[in-house]
Scaffold this motif. Sequence first.
Motif, PDB file in Angstrom:
ATOM      1  N   VAL A   5     -68.860  -6.447 -32.272  1.00 27.40           N
ATOM      2  CA  VAL A   5     -68.099  -6.963 -33.715  1.00 27.40           C
ATOM      3  C   VAL A   5     -69.056  -8.542 -33.453  1.00 27.40           C
ATOM      4  O   VAL A   5     -69.719  -8.949 -32.377  1.00 27.40           O
ATOM      5  N   GLU A  41     -71.868  -7.662 -41.888  1.00 26.84           N
ATOM      6  CA  GLU A  41     -70.964  -7.050 -43.240  1.00 26.84           C
ATOM      7  C   GLU A  41     -71.757  -6.070 -44.033  1.00 26.84           C
ATOM      8  O   GLU A  41     -70.559  -5.014 -43.858  1.00 26.84           O
ATOM      9  N   LYS A  44     -71.064  -2.811 -41.679  1.00 29.11           N
ATOM     10  CA  LYS A  44     -69.590  -2.481 -41.729  1.00 29.11           C
ATOM     11  C   LYS A  44     -69.205  -3.015 -40.244  1.00 29.11           C
ATOM     12  O   LYS A  44     -68.397  -2.259 -39.625  1.00 29.11           O
ATOM     13  N   PRO A  46     -67.450  -5.784 -37.518  1.00 32.40           N
ATOM     14  CA  PRO A  46     -66.306  -6.792 -38.055  1.00 32.40           C
ATOM     15  C   PRO A  46     -66.842  -7.843 -37.609  1.00 32.40           C
ATOM     16  O   PRO A  46     -67.325  -8.327 -36.809  1.00 32.40           O
ATOM     17  N   VAL A  48     -65.248 -11.768 -36.361  1.00 31.13           N
ATOM     18  CA  VAL A  48     -64.436 -12.375 -36.347  1.00 31.13           C
ATOM     19  C   VAL A  48     -64.056 -13.636 -35.619  1.00 31.13           C
ATOM     20  O   VAL A  48     -64.720 -14.463 -35.580  1.00 31.13           O
ATOM     21  N   ALA A  77     -61.973 -10.120 -40.174  1.00 25.58           N
ATOM     22  CA  ALA A  77     -61.538  -8.723 -39.481  1.00 25.58           C
ATOM     23  C   ALA A  77     -59.937  -9.191 -38.923  1.00 25.58           C
ATOM     24  O   ALA A  77     -58.864  -8.711 -38.477  1.00 25.58           O
ATOM     25  N   ARG A 100     -59.763  -1.425 -29.939  1.00 21.85           N
ATOM     26  CA  ARG A 100     -60.843  -0.963 -30.780  1.00 21.85           C
ATOM     27  C   ARG A 100     -61.970  -0.088 -29.958  1.00 21.85           C
ATOM     28  O   ARG A 100     -62.988   0.088 -31.193  1.00 21.85           O
TER      29      ARG A 100
END
Length: 180
Positions: A5, A41, A44, A46, A48, A77, A100
């Motif tokens: 992330v 992005e 893919k 995420p 935060v 996200a 996650r």
Amino acid sequence: MTATVLLVIDAQQSFYHRGYLETAETPDFEQRLSQLIAGCEARKIPVVDVFHVEQDGPFSLASGLVKRLPFLRHQAAATVRKHVHNALTDSGLDAWLRERQVKNLIISGLRTEQCCETTARVASDLGYNVTYVTEATLTFPITHQGITLSIADLRHRTESVLANRFATVATVAETLQTLA
């Protein structure tokens, strides 16, 4: 689910209403952070948003300034609010990440040597693998006891204390290459 992330810490309008002005480094920071976000992005990863909130002043919710800097256009996200110097304590973020199964954090945002660095240290202590993207962070000079540390001084100090202890220090290009 991804194991990585990107955290965008305190990249909020509040800072420019507490006496911090744009610096010569601001355009590069905006470009690098935008590149990092777009690259994550595209992969893919995420993103935060983490916002610092205080009871009063420009960091209060009532101020209307606890929102992204105008150049940021990504789809977060998740968005969390913090009241301390790191993004993981009492914000709900640590639980969100663990649900996650996130193992890797990429750190970016404002201020290099404060909330970004503190988040990197706490994240490392909590068992996360941390990538610290200094060029996607921004800070401002600090004066203490008559000595002013420049932005370059602060970045160097932060990289020096984080590298090989709490985080891997990397450029945007290096970070995105490891995610490819």
